[in-house]
Enzyme design. Structure first.
Site, PDB file in Angstrom:
ATOM      1  N   GLU A  43      51.859  41.552  36.085  1.00 33.86           N
ATOM      2  CA  GLU A  43      50.548  41.539  36.738  1.00 33.86           C
ATOM      3  C   GLU A  43      50.678  40.655  37.976  1.00 33.86           C
ATOM      4  O   GLU A  43      50.818  39.441  37.865  1.00 33.86           O
ATOM      5  CB  GLU A  43      49.483  40.994  35.799  1.00 33.86           C
ATOM      6  CG  GLU A  43      48.116  40.836  36.437  1.00 33.86           C
ATOM      7  CD  GLU A  43      47.140  40.072  35.567  1.00 33.86           C
ATOM      8  OE1 GLU A  43      46.268  39.371  36.132  1.00 33.86           O
ATOM      9  OE2 GLU A  43      47.249  40.138  34.319  1.00 33.86           O
ATOM     10  N   ARG A  47      45.806  36.472  44.227  1.00 32.58           N
ATOM     11  CA  ARG A  47      45.547  35.096  44.662  1.00 32.58           C
ATOM     12  C   ARG A  47      46.530  34.667  45.748  1.00 32.58           C
ATOM     13  O   ARG A  47      46.326  33.651  46.411  1.00 32.58           O
ATOM     14  CB  ARG A  47      45.623  34.127  43.471  1.00 32.58           C
ATOM     15  CG  ARG A  47      44.434  34.224  42.531  1.00 32.58           C
ATOM     16  CD  ARG A  47      44.488  33.166  41.447  1.00 32.58           C
ATOM     17  NE  ARG A  47      45.555  33.421  40.492  1.00 32.58           N
ATOM     18  CZ  ARG A  47      46.474  32.546  40.134  1.00 32.58           C
ATOM     19  NH1 ARG A  47      46.504  31.339  40.679  1.00 32.58           N
ATOM     20  NH2 ARG A  47      47.387  32.852  39.243  1.00 32.58           N
ATOM     21  N   LYS A 131      40.321  42.198  29.197  1.00 28.86           N
ATOM     22  CA  LYS A 131      41.028  40.923  29.295  1.00 28.86           C
ATOM     23  C   LYS A 131      40.092  39.826  28.782  1.00 28.86           C
ATOM     24  O   LYS A 131      38.942  39.728  29.224  1.00 28.86           O
ATOM     25  CB  LYS A 131      41.397  40.660  30.762  1.00 28.86           C
ATOM     26  CG  LYS A 131      42.009  39.286  31.041  1.00 28.86           C
ATOM     27  CD  LYS A 131      42.363  39.177  32.524  1.00 28.86           C
ATOM     28  CE  LYS A 131      42.956  37.813  32.861  1.00 28.86           C
ATOM     29  NZ  LYS A 131      43.423  37.753  34.261  1.00 28.86           N
TER      30      LYS A 131
END
Length: 323
Positions: A43, A47, A131
């Site tokens: 993943e 960011r 998630k």
């Protein structure tokens, strides 16, 4: 509802490393480190700048890797991720507009949830795989167990505070598909390009997750009386209590004397693991194949038994689900 094949792939992987890569040129080397460590999933978080390039370069270097985008907060980021080839998108929270935009493009989205309201928002969009973030801070495994009662058809990818010491506790829960985490790709190791260190962290994490253990030894005996005598011999010699089963006599819990000659030249060895399907997947990455014609499944359709194709030292090897 997210494609069941996608959920199955995530379950087989078990560990989803969360990656923040500052130097996009390092993407192929990081992919190589993960790949050689037995991790074929990642993943890549938005960011860090250039996340879309990292995704594209990792997939180009290793097309068999399941690479997705993380911290996807806007529709623009969805577009960048999908254009780069991202196979799924993940967010720390739930933004219906962003989720729907991604689903419209045919790419699975795993929204972040931390309460029942967010779970219901996901269900409203047909999503049953979410998630759980930040997992440890939001209630950990206890929370997952609690919400699994009212939301029995929801499955989770806990992320946040997951590490080698607690991952197996999470994965043991039937509602947990896989776990996300960054402990196998520490920022310091990535920034200093210590790729072999990351590979070793991956290998250790996979070994910890698979948690292979010796379960029992099966001895081929030609007939009921020979099998009974074999078990009694162990009982008389070592005090291992003999008890009859349908196809064998056990001496204690780790020696099985078969009533008929079964697989293996001399017998079989049973190895336990928490998730047989996941073990089959990871063994296959190392060229060790399972004989799927021997697979057995529980009442929920979960594989709990299978023989490997090749013997070791004259013994057939089968995997069983850890009890």
């Amino acid at each position: 509802m997210i494609n069941t094949e996608f959920i199955k792939k995530m379950e087989c992987t078990g560990i989803v490393p969360v990656i923040k890569l500052q130097n996009t040129a390092d993407a192929p080397m990081l992919a190589k480190a993960l790949h050689e460590g037995g991790i074929r999933c990642a993943e890549v978080t938005f960011r860090a700048e250039g996340a879309d390039k990292v995704i594209a370069d990792m997939i180009k270097a290793y097309p068999d890797m399941l690479v997705g985008a993380g911290t996807v907060l806007t529709t623009e980021q969805v577009d960048k991720a999908v254009a780069a080839g991202a196979m799924f998108c993940v967010a720390p929270g739930f933004n219906q507009k962003v989720v729907q935009h991604c689903l419209n493009k045919g790419v699975p989205f795993i929204p972040g949830v931390a309460n029942g309201s967010q779970i219901e928002q996901a269900l409203d969009l047909g999503l049953n795989f979410v998630k759980f973030f930040p997992a440890e801070q939001a209630g950990g495994l206890s929370y997952i167990k609690a919400v699994s009662a009212p939301y029995s058809n929801v499955y989770f990818m806990p992320t946040g505070g997951i590490n080698e010491n607690n991952i197996n506790n999470y994965l043991a829960n039937p509602k947990v598909v896989c776990c996300g985490g960054s402990w196998i790709v520490p920022d310091k190791s990535v920034n200093e390009q210590r790729w072999q260190e990351i590979t070793e962290l991956c290998k250790n994490a996979v070994n910890k997750m698979l948690n292979f253990k010796f379960a029992h030894l099966g001895i081929n005996c030609n007939g009921d009386e020979i099998a009974k005598g074999c078990a009694k011999n162990f009982e008389q010699t070592f005090g291992f209590t003999a008890n009859e089963r349908s196809k064998s006599f056990f001496a204690g819990s780790t020696i099985e004397c078969m009533k008929s000659v079964g697989k293996g030249q001399t017998g079989h060895i049973a190895i336990s693991t928490p998730n047989v399907m996941r073990a089959v997947y990871h063994l296959a990455l190392n060229g060790i194949k399972a004989d799927m014609s021997t697979a057995k499944y529980d009442s929920n359709g979960k594989m709990n038994f299978v023989y490997l194709k090749n013997d070791i030292g004259g013994f057939a090897i089968h995997l069983i689900e850890e009890k």
